[in-house]
Design a protein around this motif. Structure first.
Motif, PDB file in Angstrom:
ATOM      1  N   ARG B 134     -32.445  14.278  24.544  1.00 30.87           N
ATOM      2  CA  ARG B 134     -31.522  13.726  23.568  1.00 30.87           C
ATOM      3  C   ARG B 134     -30.574  12.619  24.208  1.00 30.87           C
ATOM      4  O   ARG B 134     -29.714  12.180  23.352  1.00 30.87           O
ATOM      5  CB  ARG B 134     -30.634  15.004  23.102  1.00 30.87           C
TER       6      ARG B 134
ATOM      7  N   GLU C  96     -27.838  25.195  14.262  1.00 25.89           N
ATOM      8  CA  GLU C  96     -27.569  24.187  15.406  1.00 25.89           C
ATOM      9  C   GLU C  96     -26.401  24.866  16.168  1.00 25.89           C
ATOM     10  O   GLU C  96     -26.253  24.818  17.576  1.00 25.89           O
ATOM     11  CB  GLU C  96     -27.377  23.182  14.796  1.00 25.89           C
ATOM     12  N   MET C 100     -26.085  25.616  20.050  1.00 24.28           N
ATOM     13  CA  MET C 100     -25.156  24.862  21.129  1.00 24.28           C
ATOM     14  C   MET C 100     -24.122  26.057  21.649  1.00 24.28           C
ATOM     15  O   MET C 100     -23.672  25.710  22.829  1.00 24.28           O
ATOM     16  CB  MET C 100     -24.487  23.947  20.336  1.00 24.28           C
ATOM     17  N   LEU C 123     -38.873  27.004  15.800  1.00 23.95           N
ATOM     18  CA  LEU C 123     -39.411  26.326  16.648  1.00 23.95           C
ATOM     19  C   LEU C 123     -39.450  24.943  16.363  1.00 23.95           C
ATOM     20  O   LEU C 123     -38.987  24.210  17.349  1.00 23.95           O
ATOM     21  CB  LEU C 123     -40.814  26.852  17.019  1.00 23.95           C
ATOM     22  N   ARG C 124     -39.583  24.555  15.099  1.00 23.57           N
ATOM     23  CA  ARG C 124     -39.460  22.999  14.721  1.00 23.57           C
ATOM     24  C   ARG C 124     -37.935  22.568  14.841  1.00 23.57           C
ATOM     25  O   ARG C 124     -37.802  21.562  15.362  1.00 23.57           O
ATOM     26  CB  ARG C 124     -40.011  22.820  13.442  1.00 23.57           C
ATOM     27  N   GLY C 127     -37.224  22.215  18.518  1.00 22.35           N
ATOM     28  CA  GLY C 127     -37.933  21.031  18.933  1.00 22.35           C
ATOM     29  C   GLY C 127     -37.239  19.959  18.491  1.00 22.35           C
ATOM     30  O   GLY C 127     -36.881  18.642  19.255  1.00 22.35           O
ATOM     31  N   ALA C 128     -36.643  19.554  17.384  1.00 26.46           N
ATOM     32  CA  ALA C 128     -35.955  18.582  16.818  1.00 26.46           C
ATOM     33  C   ALA C 128     -34.505  18.425  17.562  1.00 26.46           C
ATOM     34  O   ALA C 128     -33.897  17.541  17.855  1.00 26.46           O
ATOM     35  CB  ALA C 128     -35.544  18.892  15.378  1.00 26.46           C
ATOM     36  N   MET C 129     -33.888  19.480  18.165  1.00 27.45           N
ATOM     37  CA  MET C 129     -32.764  19.821  18.658  1.00 27.45           C
ATOM     38  C   MET C 129     -33.153  19.390  20.425  1.00 27.45           C
ATOM     39  O   MET C 129     -32.180  19.173  20.847  1.00 27.45           O
ATOM     40  CB  MET C 129     -32.091  21.246  18.891  1.00 27.45           C
ATOM     41  N   GLY C 130     -34.347  19.109  20.612  1.00 24.57           N
ATOM     42  CA  GLY C 130     -34.636  18.834  22.065  1.00 24.57           C
ATOM     43  C   GLY C 130     -34.212  19.979  22.948  1.00 24.57           C
ATOM     44  O   GLY C 130     -34.019  19.751  24.184  1.00 24.57           O
ATOM     45  N   VAL C 131     -34.280  21.393  22.580  1.00 25.68           N
ATOM     46  CA  VAL C 131     -33.863  22.207  23.621  1.00 25.68           C
ATOM     47  C   VAL C 131     -34.861  23.429  23.689  1.00 25.68           C
ATOM     48  O   VAL C 131     -34.446  24.537  24.327  1.00 25.68           O
ATOM     49  CB  VAL C 131     -32.341  23.040  23.092  1.00 25.68           C
ATOM     50  N   SER C 132     -36.095  23.017  23.262  1.00 26.34           N
ATOM     51  CA  SER C 132     -37.238  23.821  23.750  1.00 26.34           C
ATOM     52  C   SER C 132     -37.303  24.581  24.874  1.00 26.34           C
ATOM     53  O   SER C 132     -37.697  25.993  25.309  1.00 26.34           O
ATOM     54  CB  SER C 132     -38.502  23.236  23.399  1.00 26.34           C
ATOM     55  N   ASP C 133     -36.890  23.672  26.158  1.00 21.38           N
ATOM     56  CA  ASP C 133     -37.006  24.569  27.488  1.00 21.38           C
ATOM     57  C   ASP C 133     -35.984  25.428  27.911  1.00 21.38           C
ATOM     58  O   ASP C 133     -35.902  26.221  28.681  1.00 21.38           O
ATOM     59  CB  ASP C 133     -36.864  23.310  28.403  1.00 21.38           C
ATOM     60  N   ARG C 134     -34.843  25.677  26.889  1.00 22.11           N
ATOM     61  CA  ARG C 134     -34.074  26.779  26.796  1.00 22.11           C
ATOM     62  C   ARG C 134     -34.346  27.956  26.362  1.00 22.11           C
ATOM     63  O   ARG C 134     -33.551  28.875  26.439  1.00 22.11           O
ATOM     64  CB  ARG C 134     -32.593  26.187  26.578  1.00 22.11           C
TER      65      ARG C 134
ATOM     66  N   ARG D 124     -35.728  13.270  15.132  1.00 21.73           N
ATOM     67  CA  ARG D 124     -35.867  14.590  14.881  1.00 21.73           C
ATOM     68  C   ARG D 124     -37.124  15.166  14.744  1.00 21.73           C
ATOM     69  O   ARG D 124     -37.588  16.075  15.055  1.00 21.73           O
ATOM     70  CB  ARG D 124     -34.956  14.988  13.789  1.00 21.73           C
ATOM     71  N   GLY D 127     -39.266  15.010  17.809  1.00 18.08           N
ATOM     72  CA  GLY D 127     -38.702  16.176  18.748  1.00 18.08           C
ATOM     73  C   GLY D 127     -39.568  17.388  18.085  1.00 18.08           C
ATOM     74  O   GLY D 127     -40.016  18.286  18.829  1.00 18.08           O
ATOM     75  N   ALA D 128     -39.384  17.598  16.810  1.00 15.24           N
ATOM     76  CA  ALA D 128     -40.130  18.864  15.950  1.00 15.24           C
ATOM     77  C   ALA D 128     -41.480  18.960  16.392  1.00 15.24           C
ATOM     78  O   ALA D 128     -42.213  19.960  16.557  1.00 15.24           O
ATOM     79  CB  ALA D 128     -39.739  18.772  14.483  1.00 15.24           C
TER      80      ALA D 128
ATOM     81  N   GLN F 107     -47.566  25.607  14.558  1.00 16.27           N
ATOM     82  CA  GLN F 107     -46.572  25.051  15.278  1.00 16.27           C
ATOM     83  C   GLN F 107     -47.064  25.221  16.691  1.00 16.27           C
ATOM     84  O   GLN F 107     -46.598  24.390  17.682  1.00 16.27           O
ATOM     85  CB  GLN F 107     -44.964  25.561  14.891  1.00 16.27           C
TER      86      GLN F 107
END
Lengths: 223, 223, 223, 223, 223, 223
Positions: B134, C96, C100, C123-124, C127-134, D124, D127-128, F107
């Protein structure tokens, strides 16, 4: 000139274990001196304890006039970047070096953590290193402190944890997530048939290379 | 009960700036006390300086008997996880909170750093947070320390850096990468037409929410 | 001026649950009005249903003359970015905001989903939030619709799912993956000893901060 | 049985352009019918406009009795997952298909966006899709709406943007970020010497493959 | 026992350069023999050429009876995993080792590529290593083959490229993206004030560590 | 003009299976010729074996004067980028195409690997593709070579592995991780109720699209 390996906890037993672990690297010709941070706690079990070792560790590092490089020998690498700010000599952390070494030995690394509360700390570090996609898993031994004092129980728990990392998480290389347990490396390799990275060995090997090649941060904002 | 905002540098001017920045949040009803770490350096410019604030900051935090939560008001969040180990009260860092707030305001955040040497530190933190995808960019003002003391130069450099983040890096939300500069937020928003997150505001807002909702780490290994 | 919380499903019971969940945040001083989208389905179980709420939700939002900000109270955040296009007021989504908020409370978040088919949608979004690793894991309750109507079964399934997220997936913070179940938050925290984020609480807390700090997208292409 | 390509904006010119773009794929033997969503806006310039097309698009899709699959021909893929919920037939979006196609043609893809405000929406989506690391850059033409109506200006801006993506961002494959501009594909390839993916072509090709291979989501929660 | 360094191109000049580059590591005590793959092309400029070196390289490696480990000295690491399949001895590639070494010296690495067409190959490798988030940039010298033969032009182009990586891309550590140019390392460090990793040095240092510590893949499917 | 599908192992049975698998795509009108690399091993079980097929595969590809495109039909895509260097015709790999196809069907994709030692190779490829976040899991059948020869055992192991990928790893689309097993696709879809991608079908479908649309790398460094 000497490579200084600092054990930031106060356990002389751990320092002795590190000293023995790095023995095979002494034939590279650079003296290696393993020293104990007497102000450190007996063991480092939290970010709080880790962070509190930084100030005395930095002083101890500065007090080694023959240093040609440093290894910070606590998995968690407390003060790694602070010491890199303090000196232009090579500075390696055992966690960072263990990961970089493991990445040349397998596609997904598994970490044997001593305590479950260390795992979030490890994950923050792997994130900062940008290598989270290579992590297979990070699993704790599940032993009480009393159990940890029992070598047979420790050994068995390490083997069981290693096998879980291999079989459940898909690890093809293992990292021992603490200093001072090098004596178990061979049995872990034998039981899992996977390469096992002992982190103080990995860091000392990388540090000796950096010293020989004059690889370190240039410039020094705080010397 | 009071939210304690700790400025880990020794500048009373910075503390006063923080105090003023969080004024709009005082009407939420929880007292907010901004205090200065007198043992801190005048400004925090390196990981070394940041790490050395942790021990006295932890003591200062422990000495606030009316605390209902804490904000560590240095971009870099020194001691964030250590203080979370020390207390079960909510603890927020201004860097972490600024990022989490920015992620609700735009798709790619840009960071205005004061000094170029801070950027690697920021990047490690964003990696540990897992939000690197991001990040649009992190750019330093390019001012000397002398220039920074000149408000007009600081303001102009912040605006120019903000526009670079927007136009070259594609940022659609900006984060001010230090405490104590809230007075420039409005001009930055006006000049860029982007939302601008002032990190102490972001952290205090989140901390007040956490306090009201009793959101914090449970259990306490070191109380 | 009032924060408007829109429940995009037609269940008044869910709206009442949200209204009660945000009660601790009313002392911040901003009125909070929770309203029901009567055109919505009784529950939102698919992307199809979620997407079909957007048009009437946008109309409902536009019809609140005293609005000073909005929360869209469906995990999945239907219409979040559309409403941000429609208004320059702060707009928060509960998914969201929950993420956060969770990222300030633990290193890896686990999500309690009501239905398994929601997980790809989550999950989509992550991914869009860019936080999948968390993300530690996202697990569904495994209940039939009939079972969900039984509070004891729901409670037990939530606790069991929460423990799986903690013990199997390594989550150290949990997110309740739907609105209207805040009454289970306390039991989940007690049973798991982990912080639990109720998403409508998280979003309302962030929205009140954004309103107080005048944080929102600037400019408005469609006002 | 027929592949239905739905243009969710109301421009018959765009639909005609799509129809011509997919002509080389008609020899695969499956009839392809391109239809216009008359309820759509003349062009889709925001998430708000995109989301509002979903409900009528779903109805239009359901009213095609001879459908053997669908393509949603708006870059942004509005309603893609909703339509996948509504039908068990193959459903492809032009954005998703363009990306998947581009990933077989180069290591880093660049996107030519019509309007700058579309870029966060694209990001977005990438990312998804989990493909952000493959994105070289996403750049807008920088034309006013008046300029866009001028073919020579459009063409020149597309070529200039394509060259920026190649030379500044390192793209080695390009994606045209909208439907209805297939006539510029050849000139873009000629001017940049890079492969250029026209998204409606990519989606129709993938859809014909899916239809022939009976590849689609199984089960149907909402039929 | 001897560490074998294989130059997979046929240039004896390159092999001689490698031999000189690793001189500082000879005092570690393990003999290092640098050999040339006579079947290789004069230089490796594509994946096609790289792949075609694998079969003869594997034969050459197998024909070294005194080997205690191997380094494949072409940036691109052709045959790295194949040789790891063929032997249980340590096998290091110069690209992989350079990256792992660089990650201990800075937060974002920049790569000086000789030819632009190598960059997609590099990016695939960094993706496979899972370290893309640490990459600042990968830039080619922009020289013709004729220019490359001119030492002054090569040197100037390397310095200019290095400065672009530092100043435009934010690199704080540099990697020389080919073997045989170690003579420029010192000038690059001097001109940029950044640490510069010469990849054959990095790989030989790591290989000597692996040999001393008996670190390698265990088991051997194809011996 | 003909699409050439090269089976890089020497098994005529596998080639026949591929030929049958792509039958539904023959009605697209382009002839499809499946050929066997007689120099290849009976099966490809390691990176070593895969890499050794590249040189003869490139020769075989060059010897097809009527080629209008190529598919390399080994999961692992040996020589994919080398062949793209050798020709300007479209070249697809079955692994890459299977992943790109799967990403339009669910997904999180799960991969059914034949042998456990293939999994690290797959993971490197998914990393190079930049799609690791979409991977649910990669599981091996757990059969001995003898067992693999038994159709009933193979079928049962594939079904069991597919269900593990769905139930333990959360896959919502499956990829068959080898060529020549298309006959099991239908049973896998029936038993799991998930879409199943057979990789040679996926690659041939994409290749036919690329040929029709003239999509391929432009320019040719080695023609």
């Amino acid at each position: 000139m000497t490579l200084i390996v600092i054990n930031p906890n106060s356990s002389e037993t751990v320092t002795a274990g590190i000293d023995q672990a790095v023995e095979p690297l002494r034939r590279f010709g650079t003296p290696i001196r393993c020293i104990t941070l007497t102000e450190g706690p007996p063991g480092i079990e939290s970010q709080l304890q880790a962070d509190l070792t930084i100030a005395p560790m930095l002083r101890l590092a500065a007090a080694q006039p023959d240093a040609s490089g440093y290894v910070i020998a606590c998995f968690g690498d407390p003060g790694l970047h602070a010491l890199r700010d303090q000196t232009t000599l090579p500075v390696l952390g055992i966690q960072e070096s263990a990961v970089m070494t493991a990445l040349t030995l397998g596609q997904r690394f598994g970490v044997i953590a001593i305590l479950p509360q260390s795992i979030p700390r490890h994950l923050r570090a792997f994130g900062a290193m940008g290598v989270s996609d290579r992590l297979a898993g990070d699993r704790a031994l599940g032993l009480s402190v009393a159990d940890l004092a029992d070598p047979a129980r420790s050994r068995n728990a390490m083997v069981a944890t290693a096998k879980d990392l291999r079989d459940r998480d898909g690890a093809d290389v293992l990292i021992m997530g603490c200093a001072g347990m090098a004596q178990y490396r061979e049995v872990l390799e034998g039981e899992t048939d996977l390469p096992v990275v002992e982190p103080t060995q990995a860091a000392v090997a990388m540090a000796l290379g950096h010293i020989a090649l004059k690889l370190s941060k240039r410039g020094n904002e705080h010397a």
